[in-house]
Design a protein around this motif. Sequence first.
Motif, mmCIF file in Angstrom:
data_model
loop_
_atom_site.group_PDB
_atom_site.id
_atom_site.type_symbol
_atom_site.label_atom_id
_atom_site.label_comp_id
_atom_site.label_asym_id
_atom_site.label_seq_id
_atom_site.Cartn_x
_atom_site.Cartn_y
_atom_site.Cartn_z
ATOM 1 N N ALA A 33 -29.443 -31.584 -22.536
ATOM 2 C CA ALA A 33 -30.462 -30.952 -21.698
ATOM 3 C C ALA A 33 -31.299 -32.071 -21.088
ATOM 4 O O ALA A 33 -31.657 -33.039 -21.767
ATOM 5 C CB ALA A 33 -31.339 -30.022 -22.518
ATOM 6 N N TYR A 34 -31.554 -31.961 -19.813
ATOM 7 C CA TYR A 34 -32.362 -32.914 -19.067
ATOM 8 C C TYR A 34 -33.621 -32.173 -18.649
ATOM 9 O O TYR A 34 -33.547 -31.122 -18.019
ATOM 10 C CB TYR A 34 -31.608 -33.408 -17.835
ATOM 11 C CG TYR A 34 -30.347 -34.150 -18.176
ATOM 12 C CD1 TYR A 34 -30.285 -35.531 -18.078
ATOM 13 C CD2 TYR A 34 -29.209 -33.471 -18.616
ATOM 14 C CE1 TYR A 34 -29.125 -36.218 -18.405
ATOM 15 C CE2 TYR A 34 -28.052 -34.154 -18.942
ATOM 16 C CZ TYR A 34 -28.013 -35.519 -18.836
ATOM 17 O OH TYR A 34 -26.871 -36.195 -19.160
ATOM 18 N N SER A 35 -34.778 -32.719 -19.009
ATOM 19 C CA SER A 35 -36.025 -32.019 -18.760
ATOM 20 C C SER A 35 -37.050 -32.960 -18.138
ATOM 21 O O SER A 35 -37.250 -34.075 -18.617
ATOM 22 C CB SER A 35 -36.573 -31.445 -20.072
ATOM 23 O OG SER A 35 -37.704 -30.656 -19.828
ATOM 24 N N VAL A 36 -37.678 -32.492 -17.081
ATOM 25 C CA VAL A 36 -38.785 -33.201 -16.450
ATOM 26 C C VAL A 36 -40.032 -32.380 -16.748
ATOM 27 O O VAL A 36 -40.052 -31.167 -16.538
ATOM 28 C CB VAL A 36 -38.549 -33.320 -14.931
ATOM 29 C CG1 VAL A 36 -39.765 -33.891 -14.241
ATOM 30 C CG2 VAL A 36 -37.321 -34.173 -14.651
ATOM 31 N N SER A 37 -41.079 -33.030 -17.266
ATOM 32 C CA SER A 37 -42.283 -32.277 -17.636
ATOM 33 C C SER A 37 -43.534 -33.050 -17.249
ATOM 34 O O SER A 37 -43.503 -34.268 -17.075
ATOM 35 C CB SER A 37 -42.287 -31.985 -19.133
ATOM 36 O OG SER A 37 -42.304 -33.189 -19.873
ATOM 37 N N TRP A 38 -44.625 -32.310 -17.120
ATOM 38 C CA TRP A 38 -45.919 -32.898 -16.790
ATOM 39 C C TRP A 38 -47.024 -31.991 -17.304
ATOM 40 O O TRP A 38 -46.834 -30.798 -17.492
ATOM 41 C CB TRP A 38 -46.048 -33.123 -15.283
ATOM 42 C CG TRP A 38 -45.946 -31.883 -14.460
ATOM 43 C CD1 TRP A 38 -46.964 -31.077 -14.039
ATOM 44 C CD2 TRP A 38 -44.750 -31.269 -13.970
ATOM 45 N NE1 TRP A 38 -46.476 -30.021 -13.320
ATOM 46 C CE2 TRP A 38 -45.113 -30.113 -13.254
ATOM 47 C CE3 TRP A 38 -43.393 -31.591 -14.060
ATOM 48 C CZ2 TRP A 38 -44.188 -29.284 -12.644
ATOM 49 C CZ3 TRP A 38 -42.461 -30.757 -13.450
ATOM 50 C CH2 TRP A 38 -42.869 -29.616 -12.743
ATOM 51 N N LEU A 39 -48.175 -32.594 -17.548
ATOM 52 C CA LEU A 39 -49.364 -31.859 -17.955
ATOM 53 C C LEU A 39 -50.009 -31.318 -16.688
ATOM 54 O O LEU A 39 -50.200 -32.055 -15.718
ATOM 55 C CB LEU A 39 -50.327 -32.775 -18.710
ATOM 56 C CG LEU A 39 -51.563 -32.149 -19.321
ATOM 57 C CD1 LEU A 39 -51.180 -31.084 -20.348
ATOM 58 C CD2 LEU A 39 -52.424 -33.218 -19.985
ATOM 59 N N ASN A 91 -30.380 -30.541 -29.061
ATOM 60 C CA ASN A 91 -31.799 -30.298 -29.351
ATOM 61 C C ASN A 91 -32.528 -31.486 -29.979
ATOM 62 O O ASN A 91 -33.658 -31.353 -30.425
ATOM 63 C CB ASN A 91 -31.978 -29.053 -30.221
ATOM 64 C CG ASN A 91 -31.535 -27.806 -29.494
ATOM 65 O OD1 ASN A 91 -31.770 -27.664 -28.299
ATOM 66 N ND2 ASN A 91 -30.897 -26.904 -30.205
ATOM 67 N N LYS A 92 -31.904 -32.651 -30.040
ATOM 68 C CA LYS A 92 -32.571 -33.856 -30.539
ATOM 69 C C LYS A 92 -32.861 -34.771 -29.342
ATOM 70 O O LYS A 92 -31.952 -35.120 -28.588
ATOM 71 C CB LYS A 92 -31.687 -34.594 -31.540
ATOM 72 C CG LYS A 92 -32.330 -35.854 -32.078
ATOM 73 C CD LYS A 92 -31.423 -36.579 -33.036
ATOM 74 C CE LYS A 92 -32.091 -37.861 -33.499
ATOM 75 N NZ LYS A 92 -31.212 -38.673 -34.312
ATOM 76 N N ARG A 93 -34.149 -35.133 -29.179
ATOM 77 C CA ARG A 93 -34.506 -35.996 -28.054
ATOM 78 C C ARG A 93 -33.921 -37.387 -28.249
ATOM 79 O O ARG A 93 -34.138 -38.028 -29.272
ATOM 80 C CB ARG A 93 -36.014 -36.075 -27.887
ATOM 81 C CG ARG A 93 -36.381 -36.872 -26.641
ATOM 82 C CD ARG A 93 -37.809 -36.777 -26.224
ATOM 83 N NE ARG A 93 -38.701 -37.146 -27.304
ATOM 84 C CZ ARG A 93 -39.990 -36.852 -27.321
ATOM 85 N NH1 ARG A 93 -40.519 -36.169 -26.335
ATOM 86 N NH2 ARG A 93 -40.737 -37.230 -28.309
ATOM 87 N N ILE A 94 -33.170 -37.842 -27.238
ATOM 88 C CA ILE A 94 -32.558 -39.168 -27.296
ATOM 89 C C ILE A 94 -33.179 -40.127 -26.278
ATOM 90 O O ILE A 94 -32.911 -41.327 -26.323
ATOM 91 C CB ILE A 94 -31.022 -39.100 -27.105
ATOM 92 C CG1 ILE A 94 -30.670 -38.478 -25.759
ATOM 93 C CG2 ILE A 94 -30.371 -38.350 -28.257
ATOM 94 C CD1 ILE A 94 -29.182 -38.533 -25.421
#
Length: 117
Positions: free
Chosen positions: A82-88, A103-106
């Motif tokens: 899974a590739y995820s882009v996130s921001w506050l 489900n483990k961040r690499i």
Amino acid sequence: MNHLKRLFLTTFITTACIVSTAIQAKADNYRAGKFTITINDHKNGVTYIGCDQKRQCIKLQDGTKWRDQGYRGITWENGDYAYSVSWLEGLNNQMYLNIYNKNKRILREKMILIQSS
């Protein structure tokens, strides 16, 4: 009076076309560590293109937009990854690329905007 209506209509249509094109063709390019990331936001969905230093790229379509506890993001699925882009929310300059395997961040890298359209 007829000339004024025609001028108003022409201005309205031109503005609508410009705004529509800008919304449909929004593409942002980022640097995230050793990767170059392009995010295209089209009317049909959000596309992720990630390239490494050897120009080996992956293109993922139909990202899922989400919101959770003040954070926003977009996630793309690719098999076990899974590739995820996130921001506050409210801090547009602090975006992060997270890559997960089963489900483990690499990977977690801060994204730096290098070009926006």
